[in-house]
Write a protein that holds these residues in place. Sequence first.
Motif, PDB file in Angstrom:
ATOM      1  N   GLU A  85      48.579  28.231  47.520  1.00 54.42           N
ATOM      2  CA  GLU A  85      49.825  28.614  46.844  1.00 54.42           C
ATOM      3  C   GLU A  85      50.858  27.487  46.911  1.00 54.42           C
ATOM      4  O   GLU A  85      51.578  27.238  45.948  1.00 54.42           O
ATOM      5  CB  GLU A  85      50.406  29.902  47.431  1.00 54.42           C
ATOM      6  N   LYS A 142      43.530  34.877  42.249  1.00 51.27           N
ATOM      7  CA  LYS A 142      42.935  35.864  41.358  1.00 51.27           C
ATOM      8  C   LYS A 142      42.473  35.184  40.082  1.00 51.27           C
ATOM      9  O   LYS A 142      42.863  34.049  39.790  1.00 51.27           O
ATOM     10  CB  LYS A 142      43.931  36.976  41.046  1.00 51.27           C
ATOM     11  N   LYS A 186      55.688  33.942  40.580  1.00 52.37           N
ATOM     12  CA  LYS A 186      55.743  35.398  40.765  1.00 52.37           C
ATOM     13  C   LYS A 186      55.051  36.106  39.592  1.00 52.37           C
ATOM     14  O   LYS A 186      54.247  37.018  39.796  1.00 52.37           O
ATOM     15  CB  LYS A 186      57.184  35.855  40.888  1.00 52.37           C
ATOM     16  N   LEU A 189      51.111  35.182  39.740  1.00 52.42           N
ATOM     17  CA  LEU A 189      50.294  35.630  40.873  1.00 52.42           C
ATOM     18  C   LEU A 189      50.433  37.102  41.205  1.00 52.42           C
ATOM     19  O   LEU A 189      49.694  37.612  42.046  1.00 52.42           O
ATOM     20  CB  LEU A 189      50.629  34.794  42.111  1.00 52.42           C
ATOM     21  N   SER A 190      51.384  37.806  40.574  1.00 57.30           N
ATOM     22  CA  SER A 190      51.535  39.227  40.927  1.00 57.30           C
ATOM     23  C   SER A 190      50.603  40.107  40.131  1.00 57.30           C
ATOM     24  O   SER A 190      49.975  39.746  39.211  1.00 57.30           O
ATOM     25  CB  SER A 190      52.974  39.678  40.696  1.00 57.30           C
TER      26      SER A 190
END
Length: 190
Positions: A85, A142, A186, A189-190
């Motif tokens: 990250e 992901k 945000k 990656l959310s």
Amino acid sequence: MSPRKPASEELTREMIIKEARTQFVDKEFQKVSMRNIAKQLGCSHGAIYYHFKNKAELFYGIVEEDFAKLNRLVEVTVQGSEDDETKLRQIFLRFIEFGLNHQSQYEIMFMKRNSEVDSLSQQAAFHSYQKFAEAVHSLAKKNLAIKDVWSAFISLHGFVAYYRGYVNCFEEAKLPAEGHVEFVLKGLLS
């Protein structure tokens, strides 16, 4: 005809690219000539044709060199020792930093359009975007859709385009850049 340069000042590809970059930033593609580049370098225009077969190839040489620098930033970041990250955050920030610290190059790479060179410069841009997308895919925890990676890229580009010309360097926009990158991360990656 201009006098020949002394051997210690032989014309190099790098010298031509440096002068041509200056002229392409200052003028539209059609208004830049090989003769004028040669004049500024104090050589014959034939000497430039030894290195580049035409103006489009010279323009592409500039774009290709600049994209190679941007690609190296991505590669170095991916090879770093930080967690994924953090690397992703750094790639996004380094993209913005490159754009704001090299505004004239960024403009040539992403913002100048001309039918004579678009196909050439788009090849370099596409290759660079592929490197960016591969890095983002490899670092995300992901599976991301292509449209999500493209949206992140366009968002970073929009940030650079917005601040280009209003700041002299990345440091002047560092705080909003960091906030923008957090916003993009945000969403991604959310």
